[in-house]
Design a protein around this motif. Structure first.
Motif, PDB file in Angstrom:
ATOM      1  N   ASN A  59       5.921  35.165  25.627  1.00 35.05           N
ATOM      2  CA  ASN A  59       4.485  34.913  25.648  1.00 35.05           C
ATOM      3  C   ASN A  59       3.888  34.873  27.045  1.00 35.05           C
ATOM      4  O   ASN A  59       2.979  35.628  27.354  1.00 35.05           O
ATOM      5  N   ASP A  60       4.357  33.978  27.910  1.00 34.58           N
ATOM      6  CA  ASP A  60       3.717  33.827  29.220  1.00 34.58           C
ATOM      7  C   ASP A  60       4.785  33.610  30.287  1.00 34.58           C
ATOM      8  O   ASP A  60       5.941  33.297  29.978  1.00 34.58           O
ATOM      9  N   THR A  72       8.039  31.776  28.512  1.00 41.50           N
ATOM     10  CA  THR A  72       8.016  31.047  27.247  1.00 41.50           C
ATOM     11  C   THR A  72       8.260  32.004  26.085  1.00 41.50           C
ATOM     12  O   THR A  72       7.837  33.159  26.105  1.00 41.50           O
ATOM     13  N   THR A  74       7.457  31.758  22.163  1.00 44.34           N
ATOM     14  CA  THR A  74       6.752  30.944  21.183  1.00 44.34           C
ATOM     15  C   THR A  74       7.516  30.816  19.873  1.00 44.34           C
ATOM     16  O   THR A  74       7.524  29.746  19.253  1.00 44.34           O
ATOM     17  N   ASN A  77      11.043  28.959  20.540  1.00 42.21           N
ATOM     18  CA  ASN A  77      10.822  27.583  20.986  1.00 42.21           C
ATOM     19  C   ASN A  77      11.621  27.248  22.253  1.00 42.21           C
ATOM     20  O   ASN A  77      12.148  26.134  22.387  1.00 42.21           O
ATOM     21  N   ASN A 101       3.636  28.158  24.864  1.00 44.17           N
ATOM     22  CA  ASN A 101       2.716  29.272  25.075  1.00 44.17           C
ATOM     23  C   ASN A 101       2.473  29.437  26.571  1.00 44.17           C
ATOM     24  O   ASN A 101       3.312  29.939  27.282  1.00 44.17           O
ATOM     25  N   GLY A 102       1.320  29.000  27.070  1.00 44.65           N
ATOM     26  CA  GLY A 102       1.014  29.128  28.488  1.00 44.65           C
ATOM     27  C   GLY A 102       1.947  28.300  29.351  1.00 44.65           C
ATOM     28  O   GLY A 102       2.426  27.240  28.935  1.00 44.65           O
ATOM     29  N   ARG A 115       1.814  23.634  24.378  1.00 50.28           N
ATOM     30  CA  ARG A 115       2.465  23.730  23.063  1.00 50.28           C
ATOM     31  C   ARG A 115       1.451  23.303  21.999  1.00 50.28           C
ATOM     32  O   ARG A 115       1.336  22.125  21.681  1.00 50.28           O
ATOM     33  N   ASP A 143      -3.615  27.701  25.205  1.00 50.52           N
ATOM     34  CA  ASP A 143      -3.072  29.054  25.344  1.00 50.52           C
ATOM     35  C   ASP A 143      -2.742  29.287  26.812  1.00 50.52           C
ATOM     36  O   ASP A 143      -1.929  28.586  27.381  1.00 50.52           O
ATOM     37  N   SER A 158      -8.028  28.173  22.938  1.00 48.70           N
ATOM     38  CA  SER A 158      -8.440  29.356  22.178  1.00 48.70           C
ATOM     39  C   SER A 158      -9.137  28.997  20.874  1.00 48.70           C
ATOM     40  O   SER A 158      -9.933  29.778  20.359  1.00 48.70           O
ATOM     41  N   THR A 188      -7.992  34.028  25.157  1.00 44.25           N
ATOM     42  CA  THR A 188      -6.609  33.595  25.060  1.00 44.25           C
ATOM     43  C   THR A 188      -6.015  33.162  26.395  1.00 44.25           C
ATOM     44  O   THR A 188      -5.130  32.311  26.423  1.00 44.25           O
ATOM     45  N   THR A 189      -6.468  33.750  27.478  1.00 47.25           N
ATOM     46  CA  THR A 189      -5.896  33.401  28.767  1.00 47.25           C
ATOM     47  C   THR A 189      -6.966  33.526  29.844  1.00 47.25           C
ATOM     48  O   THR A 189      -8.110  33.879  29.557  1.00 47.25           O
TER      49      THR A 189
END
Length: 218
Positions: A59-60, A72, A74, A77, A101-102, A115, A143, A158, A188-189
């Motif tokens: 994800n990020d 990360t 998502t 986990n 996530n972020g 999270r 996010d 988000s 989202t970002t």
């Protein structure tokens, strides 16, 4: 997520697959590109070091001062660690719901990770000691995250259509509210250019191309 690692002239890209949200296994890879030429340097298979997971979604990304990348996942986990030789490992595995996530790197030696509606800090010298940050108010749908030019942590909510800026005076055991920037279309970002913060609107619900919007903190 993408991260421009200017000191090492690299662009780091989280390579994932929406199939993970449709019953498939998805994937988790880290693409590394030359920031000047765009040539691919390598593609790191993160899922290969986490074979026990059922699904993957890189994800990020955050980059430490020594060039180590933290990614990360998502669906699995976890947070992956990728060193300067592009060797991957699992840095930390979260328990419970709310996949990471972020993510941002804090020079004090920790990672801050979104999270769902919670924010976590992960000490790099003791990842197992990860703890939830006590927030001043609910920040749903956390996010992407970025550091602003004046040192605030800006989190894109988000599902709340706003960017929430936070500060901490106790090493991120707790956080204080340091500004809110609303926006209308789902984002989202975020990215920082000088003193300005821009959010990225993905346009998931329509066929319009992604767009960016400068936000103003109140």
């Amino acid at each position: 997520g993408i991260e421009a690692d200017e000191p090492r002239n690299r662009l780091l890209v989280a390579n994932s697959d929406r199939a993970a949200f449709q019953g498939g296994a998805g994937q988790a890879m880290l693409g590394v590109y030359d920031l000047t030429s765009g040539d691919r340097v390598t593609m790191v298979d993160l899922a290969a070091v986490n074979a026990e997971a059922n699904a993957y979604f890189a994800n990020d990304i955050a980059v430490g001062e020594d060039g180590t990348a933290y990614v990360t996942d998502t669906m699995a986990n976890v947070i992956y660690r990728v060193d300067s030789a592009y060797e991957a490992s699992v840095l930390h595995r979260f328990d419970g719901d709310g996949g990471p996530n972020g993510i941002v790197y804090d020079p004090s030696g920790l990672l801050l990770v979104a999270r769902g509606g919670t924010l976590w800090k992960v000490p790099l010298d003791d990842p197992a000691g990860a703890t939830e940050v006590a927030l001043p108010e609910e920040v749903p749908g956390q996010d992407g995250m970025v550091w602003t030019s004046d040192g605030r942590l800006a989190i894109v909510s988000s599902s709340g259509n706003r960017v929430v800026a936070l500060r901490s005076s106790d090493g991120w055991a707790t956080a204080e509210l340091a500004g809110v920037a609303p926006y209308e279309v789902q984002a989202t970002t975020a990215a920082v250019a000088g003193d300005d913060v821009y959010v990225v609107r993905p346009h998931f619900a329509d066929e319009d191309p992604p767009s960016v919007e400068r936000v103003a903190f109140e």
